[in-house]
Design an enzyme around this catalytic site. Structure first.
Site, PDB file in Angstrom:
ATOM      1  CE  LYS A   1       5.898   3.062  -0.269  1.00 40.52           C
ATOM      2  NZ  LYS A   1       4.355   2.881  -1.082  1.00 40.52           N
TER       3      LYS A   1
ATOM      4  NE  ARG B   1       3.259  -0.287   4.885  1.00 46.42           N
ATOM      5  CZ  ARG B   1       3.798  -0.530   3.882  1.00 46.42           C
ATOM      6  NH1 ARG B   1       5.196  -0.172   3.776  1.00 46.42           N
ATOM      7  NH2 ARG B   1       3.475  -0.920   2.785  1.00 46.42           N
TER       8      ARG B   1
ATOM      9  NE  ARG C   1       4.418  -4.270  -6.389  1.00 42.26           N
ATOM     10  CZ  ARG C   1       4.311  -3.682  -5.526  1.00 42.26           C
ATOM     11  NH1 ARG C   1       5.224  -2.501  -5.402  1.00 42.26           N
ATOM     12  NH2 ARG C   1       3.524  -3.786  -4.323  1.00 42.26           N
TER      13      ARG C   1
ATOM     14  NE  ARG D   1       5.048  -7.046  -2.879  1.00 41.11           N
ATOM     15  CZ  ARG D   1       5.163  -5.932  -2.197  1.00 41.11           C
ATOM     16  NH1 ARG D   1       5.861  -4.991  -2.744  1.00 41.11           N
ATOM     17  NH2 ARG D   1       4.352  -5.473  -1.422  1.00 41.11           N
TER      18      ARG D   1
ATOM     19  NE  ARG E   1       0.075  -4.661  -0.450  1.00 38.80           N
ATOM     20  CZ  ARG E   1       0.502  -4.551  -1.296  1.00 38.80           C
ATOM     21  NH1 ARG E   1      -0.105  -5.511  -2.393  1.00 38.80           N
ATOM     22  NH2 ARG E   1       1.526  -3.994  -1.708  1.00 38.80           N
TER      23      ARG E   1
HETATM   24  P1  ADP Z   1       3.984  -1.597  -0.910  1.00 43.36           P
HETATM   25  O1  ADP Z   1       4.735  -0.309  -0.985  1.00 43.36           O
HETATM   26  O2  ADP Z   1       3.589  -2.231  -2.062  1.00 43.36           O
HETATM   27  O3  ADP Z   1       2.704  -1.712   0.111  1.00 43.36           O
HETATM   28  P2  ADP Z   1       5.763  -3.006   0.934  1.00 43.36           P
HETATM   29  O4  ADP Z   1       6.697  -3.773   0.243  1.00 43.36           O
HETATM   30  O5  ADP Z   1       6.252  -1.693   1.311  1.00 43.36           O
HETATM   31  O6  ADP Z   1       4.700  -2.817  -0.175  1.00 43.36           O
HETATM   32  O7  ADP Z   1       5.255  -3.681   2.267  1.00 43.36           O
HETATM   33  C1  ADP Z   1       4.770  -4.998   1.987  1.00 43.36           C
HETATM   34  C2  ADP Z   1       4.215  -5.517   3.378  1.00 43.36           C
HETATM   35  O8  ADP Z   1       5.224  -5.583   4.211  1.00 43.36           O
HETATM   36  C3  ADP Z   1       3.016  -4.568   4.012  1.00 43.36           C
HETATM   37  O9  ADP Z   1       1.695  -5.055   3.686  1.00 43.36           O
HETATM   38  C4  ADP Z   1       3.294  -5.035   5.495  1.00 43.36           C
HETATM   39  O10 ADP Z   1       2.784  -6.196   5.684  1.00 43.36           O
HETATM   40  C5  ADP Z   1       4.855  -5.088   5.711  1.00 43.36           C
HETATM   41  N1  ADP Z   1       5.501  -3.864   6.040  1.00 43.36           N
HETATM   42  C6  ADP Z   1       6.234  -3.038   5.235  1.00 43.36           C
HETATM   43  N2  ADP Z   1       6.893  -2.156   5.829  1.00 43.36           N
HETATM   44  C7  ADP Z   1       6.135  -2.115   6.861  1.00 43.36           C
HETATM   45  C8  ADP Z   1       5.937  -1.342   8.082  1.00 43.36           C
HETATM   46  N3  ADP Z   1       6.866  -0.231   8.234  1.00 43.36           N
HETATM   47  N4  ADP Z   1       5.325  -1.386   9.371  1.00 43.36           N
HETATM   48  C9  ADP Z   1       4.620  -2.653   9.213  1.00 43.36           C
HETATM   49  N5  ADP Z   1       4.569  -3.494   8.295  1.00 43.36           N
HETATM   50  C10 ADP Z   1       5.360  -3.286   7.159  1.00 43.36           C
HETATM   51  P1  ADP Z   2       5.420   1.120  -4.257  1.00 45.43           P
HETATM   52  O1  ADP Z   2       6.949   0.816  -3.755  1.00 45.43           O
HETATM   53  O2  ADP Z   2       5.014   2.506  -3.850  1.00 45.43           O
HETATM   54  O3  ADP Z   2       4.631   0.062  -3.622  1.00 45.43           O
HETATM   55  P2  ADP Z   2       6.250   0.438  -6.974  1.00 45.43           P
HETATM   56  O4  ADP Z   2       7.581   1.402  -7.293  1.00 45.43           O
HETATM   57  O5  ADP Z   2       6.789  -0.931  -6.805  1.00 45.43           O
HETATM   58  O6  ADP Z   2       5.277   1.045  -5.728  1.00 45.43           O
HETATM   59  O7  ADP Z   2       5.308   0.367  -8.283  1.00 45.43           O
HETATM   60  C1  ADP Z   2       4.194   0.021  -8.268  1.00 45.43           C
HETATM   61  C2  ADP Z   2       3.872  -0.487  -9.630  1.00 45.43           C
HETATM   62  O8  ADP Z   2       3.604   0.605 -10.462  1.00 45.43           O
HETATM   63  C3  ADP Z   2       5.083  -1.322 -10.273  1.00 45.43           C
HETATM   64  O9  ADP Z   2       4.790  -2.257 -11.267  1.00 45.43           O
HETATM   65  C4  ADP Z   2       5.809  -0.200 -11.249  1.00 45.43           C
HETATM   66  O10 ADP Z   2       6.342  -0.654 -12.355  1.00 45.43           O
HETATM   67  C5  ADP Z   2       4.505   0.762 -11.572  1.00 45.43           C
HETATM   68  N1  ADP Z   2       4.942   2.046 -11.721  1.00 45.43           N
HETATM   69  C6  ADP Z   2       5.697   2.922 -10.804  1.00 45.43           C
HETATM   70  N2  ADP Z   2       5.728   4.257 -11.170  1.00 45.43           N
HETATM   71  C7  ADP Z   2       4.956   4.241 -12.152  1.00 45.43           C
HETATM   72  C8  ADP Z   2       4.466   5.233 -12.962  1.00 45.43           C
HETATM   73  N3  ADP Z   2       4.978   6.502 -12.614  1.00 45.43           N
HETATM   74  N4  ADP Z   2       3.572   5.032 -14.019  1.00 45.43           N
HETATM   75  C9  ADP Z   2       3.343   3.768 -14.284  1.00 45.43           C
HETATM   76  N5  ADP Z   2       3.429   2.800 -13.625  1.00 45.43           N
HETATM   77  C10 ADP Z   2       4.352   2.968 -12.381  1.00 45.43           C
END
Ligand code: ADP
Ligand code: ADP
Length: 208
Positions: free
Chosen positions: A15, A86, A120, A149, A160
């Site tokens: 995303k 979420r 990541r 992270r 998660r």
């Molecule tokens: P990823 O897409 O890798 O799961 P995010 O950066 O979107 O990670 O979210 C990291 C953390 O931030 C989540 O595990 C949660 O604790 C919090 N968080 C993010 N967005 C939300 C949301 N919409 N509602 C509740 N918690 C959130």
């Molecule tokens: P999200 O925001 O949904 O948690 P990220 O965009 O941060 O996801 O991507 C998670 C990890 O996967 C990062 O290390 C990113 O570089 C890698 N990644 C994202 N898209 C792809 C893809 N299409 N193929 C392989 N790795 C990817």
């Protein structure tokens, strides 16, 4: 009319990677609750600090997150929303705040999600997203400052993903039932995934 795009998917689905590209390509605001919360991780709130929830892989309370989204939506014309809603209560709140032009779900299997999350790495200076296997910078200076992270460890990733299947999958199911969900296979090269999303936005905007 501006694009108001919702990008849905599990943690690690891509995303953030795709939202950045969409924001650049379409001139949209990138609204991401995760980045906003990380920037305020130790802020004292009525609910405690965001860190208490985030480091455990749990959702931060709706009241706090809804406030962040509220403020961001007020400043944005076109946007791509990433990491919210979420759970169903956030989805309901969002529907009261704005109409979407597209709700796109990036579909990625669990093994690939774990590989992406644990590998990541982030550039703290630019926010650029990297991966130890799939996408590393060549510049030595960037390489040296990359960070992982706190919640991208194998242990927290498992928690998660559980939170995602329990709370967020019903949100995706909700948009599927209303007929507004556009599903995109997220298991291809990021360029290819971007192309697929762009096609959807250019050719088939829905009124979610
Ligand atoms: P990823 O897409 O890798 O799961 P995010 O950066 O979107 O990670 O979210 C990291 C953390 O931030 C989540 O595990 C949660 O604790 C919090 N968080 C993010 N967005 C939300 C949301 N919409 N509602 C509740 N918690 C959130
Ligand atoms: P999200 O925001 O949904 O948690 P990220 O965009 O941060 O996801 O991507 C998670 C990890 O996967 C990062 O290390 C990113 O570089 C890698 N990644 C994202 N898209 C792809 C893809 N299409 N193929 C392989 N790795 C990817």
């Amino acid at each position: 009319m501006s694009n108001r795009i919702l990008l849905l998917g599990a943690p690690g689905a891509g995303k953030g990677t795709q939202s950045k590209r969409l924001a650049d390509a379409y001139g949209l605001e990138h609204i991401t609750t995760g980045d906003a919360l990380r920037a305020n991780k130790d802020m004292e709130t009525d609910y405690g600090t965001p860190r208490e929830y985030m480091d455990a892989g749990e959702l931060v309370p709706d009241g706090l997150v809804n406030e962040i989204v509220d403020a961001a939506l007020a400043d944005a014309d076109g946007f791509v929303l990433d990491g919210y809603p979420r759970n169903l209560s956030q989805a309901e709140y969002l529907s009261e705040q704005t109409d979407l032009t597209a709700a796109i779900f990036l579909d990625v299997g669990e093994d690939e999600l774990v590989r992406r999350l644990t590998g990541r790495r982030l550039d703290p200076e630019t926010g650029e997203i990297y991966h130890v296997e799939f996408n590393m910078p060549e510049d030595e200076a960037i390489l040296e400052r990359l960070e992982q992270r706190d919640d991208d460890t194998e242990e927290v990733v498992t928690d998660r993903l559980e939170v995602y299947y329990e709370n967020t999958e019903p949100v995706i199911e909700h948009y599927r039932e209303t007929g507004d969900l556009i599903e995109v296979d997220g298991e291809a090269h990021p360029d290819e995934v971007f192309e697929r999303i762009s096609e959807v936005i250019d050719e088939d905007p829905t009124d979610a």
